[in-house]
Design a protein around this motif. Sequence first.
Motif, PDB file in Angstrom:
ATOM      1  N   SER A 142       0.830  -1.211   0.000  1.00 27.78           N
ATOM      2  CA  SER A 142       0.000   0.000   0.000  1.00 27.78           C
ATOM      3  C   SER A 142       0.860   1.255   0.000  1.00 27.78           C
ATOM      4  N   ASP A 198       2.172   1.710  -3.483  1.00 32.66           N
ATOM      5  CA  ASP A 198       1.095   2.223  -4.335  1.00 32.66           C
ATOM      6  C   ASP A 198       0.842   3.703  -4.054  1.00 32.66           C
ATOM      7  N   ARG A 199       0.886   4.083  -2.789  1.00 36.30           N
ATOM      8  CA  ARG A 199       0.687   5.489  -2.418  1.00 36.30           C
ATOM      9  C   ARG A 199       1.802   6.361  -2.987  1.00 36.30           C
ATOM     10  N   LYS A 201       1.128   6.869  -6.652  1.00 38.58           N
ATOM     11  CA  LYS A 201       0.037   7.820  -6.882  1.00 38.58           C
ATOM     12  C   LYS A 201       0.480   9.256  -6.628  1.00 38.58           C
TER      13      LYS A 201
END
Length: 179
Positions: A41, A44-45, A48
């Motif tokens: 996560s 992924d953050r 982004k």
Amino acid sequence: MTPKGLLASRFNASLRDRDLVFYCHGDHTSALHAALGAIRSLIDRRKKMGRHRLAQVCCAGNALEIFVKTSRVDSLASRLRISLGLKRRSGAYDWVLAELHNNIEASQRTSLIPRLIGYGFIKRNGLVNEAFLAYENLEDHVDGLSWVRKHPSKVDSFIQTSLNLITTLNRKRPANTPT
């Protein structure tokens, strides 16, 4: 970034979650298995946000919190060097390998640094394209920048104390280094 020699003895367990591989101390394996999702996560953050690196506290199992630093590996040359554990022409390692080696060396000199719990990577086409390091989370410690922001009138004292600590650390030799 394969576990060889000193790394293999320190990080003797590996965990996998699809393309994510994590090497850690065997005594943390079950707790850290829960952290793989949190690490993914975080990656992924970071993607982004469009950032090259990102660091954050991640929750592992049994309420264990770890501090994770993740970094994207962009160039083919860096991917090759990191995958094979090689240095740059300048003689220095790429960031993730440099921090990994520096932490291991510093931990041989003092116990006053966060303990490296493990490291890992995501490979694409056999080469590392994402790397991360996981440290113990020192909840009761304040980083230097935060301390200086709270005590701006004590910047000179902070700098002097920091330089003295760095000098002391650099004068210490690891136990296995000849004098």
